[in-house]
Design an enzyme around this catalytic site. Structure first.
Site, PDB file in Angstrom:
ATOM      1  N   CYS A  53      19.584  54.957 -40.068  1.00 11.23           N
ATOM      2  CA  CYS A  53      18.828  54.289 -39.012  1.00 11.23           C
ATOM      3  C   CYS A  53      17.375  54.765 -39.003  1.00 11.23           C
ATOM      4  O   CYS A  53      17.067  55.872 -39.442  1.00 11.23           O
ATOM      5  CB  CYS A  53      19.460  54.572 -37.656  1.00 11.23           C
ATOM      6  SG  CYS A  53      21.169  54.004 -37.493  1.00 11.23           S
ATOM      7  N   HIS A  57      22.963  59.963 -40.823  1.00 17.97           N
ATOM      8  CA  HIS A  57      22.254  59.623 -39.592  1.00 17.97           C
ATOM      9  C   HIS A  57      20.751  59.812 -39.762  1.00 17.97           C
ATOM     10  O   HIS A  57      20.291  60.763 -40.391  1.00 17.97           O
ATOM     11  CB  HIS A  57      22.729  60.505 -38.438  1.00 17.97           C
ATOM     12  CG  HIS A  57      24.022  60.056 -37.821  1.00 17.97           C
ATOM     13  ND1 HIS A  57      24.214  58.772 -37.347  1.00 17.97           N
ATOM     14  CD2 HIS A  57      25.186  60.724 -37.599  1.00 17.97           C
ATOM     15  CE1 HIS A  57      25.438  58.660 -36.859  1.00 17.97           C
ATOM     16  NE2 HIS A  57      26.057  59.826 -37.004  1.00 17.97           N
TER      17      HIS A  57
END
Length: 334
Positions: free
Chosen positions: A176, A120
């Protein structure tokens, strides 16, 4: 443009200079014939609400790729994944920071270091003025809920600043909001040109983001979009770029590949029947077909692989201007 089948073009190995006359920075390409070390981190966040599926596979696949294609040795690769039973091999905040220090420790000219992160990523408010949009990029350890994220400024301080002249570090961020995740000052387009702040486009993107946030009743997104527009309109983007080039240009040879723009997300998907990160899979796929690609060719080829299925646009950044458009492959100049 050279043929993708051509032999790799050797970059100039003598010292290069960038910057205005009287205030120039020196840097040097690595021959990549020294020590090879790698750090591969894959975090699925097992049992957590935002669990992913392909990140551990990404780390294992990258390790295998480095060993079979570029001659890295298993004993010179540190793996941090959240399925490890050894507590020192789990990707906690502490272990990730320690492993980053290990990667660059005793680095020498012509070494070839490699960093890979799949997990993440996100953003947090920028406090030192080096971000065009006003937000730093971050990555999340497995224990981020208790020990917090790791900011791009810190990763740059640990893995880029200590590197000597002519040492190569190649980094891949498959997460991301990762476009500028290593805070390198030169971002490249698919045409092989250094990107400059596009004021009209950034204001337009900010307005679009605010409209989308309004429709979703996302007040945080509205505030963030408004702050971004204010920074761009006041000339903050140009100031951030100037500050970054002044403080983060390196004498080393650092290249970063990111799965998407700072404003985008990266896909956790299935490729060939196996869970994987889209960027990690595309990177390995392209270089397995032809390891002699230039940086520009590699960027375009990765985007070609992803274009039909994903909206994310991988990014290429460097610690210095890439004076050789047809630089050798990302790990081996020998």
């Amino acid at each position: 443009m050279r043929s993708v089948d051509a032999e790799p073009y050797m970059p100039p190995f003598e010292r290069q200079f960038t910057g205005p006359q009287g205030n120039q920075f020196a840097y040097q390409y690595s021959r990549c014939n020294g020590k090879k070390k790698a750090l591969c981190i894959g975090i699925n966040y097992r049992g957590q609400q935002a669990e992913l599926k392909g990140c551990i596979n990404d780390a294992l696949n990258v390790k295998r790729f480095l060993c079979t294609t570029y001659g890295y040795k298993e004993e010179d690769i540190v793996m941090l994944t959240d399925d490890m039973k050894n507590p020192r091999q789990t990707p906690t905040h502490r272990n990730m920071i320690d492993a980053m220090h290990w990667l660059v420790r005793d680095a020498k000219p012509n070494d070839s270091l490699f960093f890979h992160f799949s997990g993440h990523g996100g953003q947090t408010k920028d406090y030192d003025g080096d971000e065009e949009d006003g937000y730093d990029e971050v990555i999340y350890p497995v224990d981020y809920k208790t020990n917090g994220h790791i900011v791009d400024d810190l990763m740059h301080d640990i893995m880029v600043k200590p590197l000597p002249t002519g040492c190569r570090l190649t980094a891949i961020f498959d997460c991301c909001h990762s476009g500028s995740a290593l805070d390198l000052p030169y971002m490249y387009s698919t045409e092989g040109k250094i990107k400059e702040p596009n004021i009209a486009a950034e204001i337009g993107q900010g307005l679009l983001g605010m409209a989308s946030s309004y429709a979703k009743k996302d007040m945080g997104g509205l505030i963030k979009g408004g702050l971004g527009i204010l920074k761009v309109a006041s000339g903050g983007a140009q100031k951030a770029e100037e500050y970054t080039r002044r403080t983060k240009t390196s004498p080393a040879d650092v290249i970063s590949w990111s799965g998407c723009k700072d404003s985008q997300t990266s896909a956790d998907t299935v490729e060939g029947g196996q869970a994987a990160g889209a960027m990690s899979h595309a990177f390995i796929t392209v270089l397995s077909r032809n390891k002699n690609l230039s940086y520009q060719q590699l960027l375009n080829s990765i985007r070609d692989v992803l274009r039909s299925k994903y909206s994310q646009k991988p990014q290429l950044a460097a610690s210095h201007p890439i004076v050789c458009r047809n630089a050798c492959g990302p790990f081996d100049c020998s």
